[in-house]
Design a protein around this motif. Sequence first.
Motif, PDB file in Angstrom:
ATOM      1  N   TYR A  97      -6.492  92.737 -33.649  1.00  0.00           N
ATOM      2  CA  TYR A  97      -6.145  91.479 -34.318  1.00  0.00           C
ATOM      3  C   TYR A  97      -6.246  90.272 -33.374  1.00  0.00           C
ATOM      4  O   TYR A  97      -6.170  89.133 -33.816  1.00  0.00           O
ATOM      5  N   HIS A  98      -6.366  90.535 -32.077  1.00  0.00           N
ATOM      6  CA  HIS A  98      -6.489  89.447 -31.085  1.00  0.00           C
ATOM      7  C   HIS A  98      -7.551  89.841 -30.062  1.00  0.00           C
ATOM      8  O   HIS A  98      -7.224  90.122 -28.900  1.00  0.00           O
ATOM      9  N   ARG A 123      -7.942  90.906 -41.924  1.00  0.00           N
ATOM     10  CA  ARG A 123      -7.768  90.140 -40.686  1.00  0.00           C
ATOM     11  C   ARG A 123      -8.523  90.822 -39.534  1.00  0.00           C
ATOM     12  O   ARG A 123      -9.158  90.164 -38.716  1.00  0.00           O
ATOM     13  N   GLN A 127     -11.908  89.403 -37.261  1.00  0.00           N
ATOM     14  CA  GLN A 127     -11.989  89.400 -35.797  1.00  0.00           C
ATOM     15  C   GLN A 127     -13.282  90.070 -35.320  1.00  0.00           C
ATOM     16  O   GLN A 127     -13.936  89.587 -34.402  1.00  0.00           O
ATOM     17  N   PRO A 259      -7.120  85.875 -25.453  1.00  0.00           N
ATOM     18  CA  PRO A 259      -6.728  86.268 -26.810  1.00  0.00           C
ATOM     19  C   PRO A 259      -5.634  85.377 -27.400  1.00  0.00           C
ATOM     20  O   PRO A 259      -5.402  85.387 -28.602  1.00  0.00           O
TER      21      PRO A 259
END
Length: 294
Positions: A97-98, A123, A127, A259
């Motif tokens: 997610y990051h 989500r 990414q 990130p």
Amino acid sequence: METPPICNYEGSDYQQSFWDQSDRAYEDAVEAVALRRLLPAGGKRLLELGAGAGRNTPRYTGFEQVVLVDYSRTQLQQARSRLGAGPQYRYVVADIYHLPFVPGVFDAATMIRTLHHMAEPRRALDQVRAALQAKAVFILEFANKRNLKSILRFVLHQQTWNPFSPEPVEFAALNFDFHPATVRTWLRLARFTVQRQLTVSHFRIPFLKRTLPLRWLVAMDSFAQTTGNLWQLSPSVFVRCQAAGETAAAPEGWLFACPACAAPLDDTPPRLVCQQCGRSYPVEDDIYDFRLEA
Ligand SMILES: C[S@@+](CC[C@H](N)C(=O)[O-])C[C@H]1O[C@@H](n2cnc3c(N)ncnc32)[C@H](O)[C@@H]1O
Ligand SMILES: [Zn+2]
């Protein structure tokens, strides 16, 4: 935005207990067949999301570099022991997610047996798309809720959830099965074009695995995989997609980005320091650690 919960594999013996010591030669072999069919001949840099202990990594031949991403440092330590250090592999502890990459630095990506841990798959797919160049290939494997076993169980009232309904089913904490049509919609919304689907692991049935020779089962599954564009009733589905639309060209020479704030990061082990937000990220034993809450 709050980070979705992460299925934590830190310290897990997943590779040994699930693959090496259990009877999963069939599942492993049919995944290898699917990957061979879907992978491009080669390329510059492939992103492996949720790489775990690197079970599939040696299958990504033809790429100059494979970047293994996993949230578990111990999984990547196992991958590093198995694959070794060297310029062709990069080990990156990070949360899907990051992701810690500048946009558009990869010309291919795979995500095998990992989407099923995503509480917010849309989500996660956004990414992945951001890290890819336009026209990059993305191979996604997901667990299919509309498989023959779940349909049968539903019809026989042994299972309450409906395998035909579009929403994910969380059958254990942070373990989800998805409807194939829902995954295709998410992929489209995340700017991917579906090119080919393969249904995989049709004969994941203990009785068959005990009684039939492995090579027969693999041959039967290899054949059944090719019906994947027509219908999807197997427990596992592989989808080959292409990154649609445009992506800003990756700035030459950069790979990593913070990130937390997305600023490009100089690759300066043993510590990468963000000039914009001041956060720093350690590199130890060739393993980069971009966890924001480590
Ligand atoms: C079932 S294992 C699959 C490993 C490998 N792809 C394979 O097929 O052998 C799932 C992997 O996804 C990783 N994972 C789960 N959630 C993640 C997240 N949010 N970010 C990065 N990795 C994650 C886990 O640490 C674990 O290694
Ligand atoms: Zn930063």
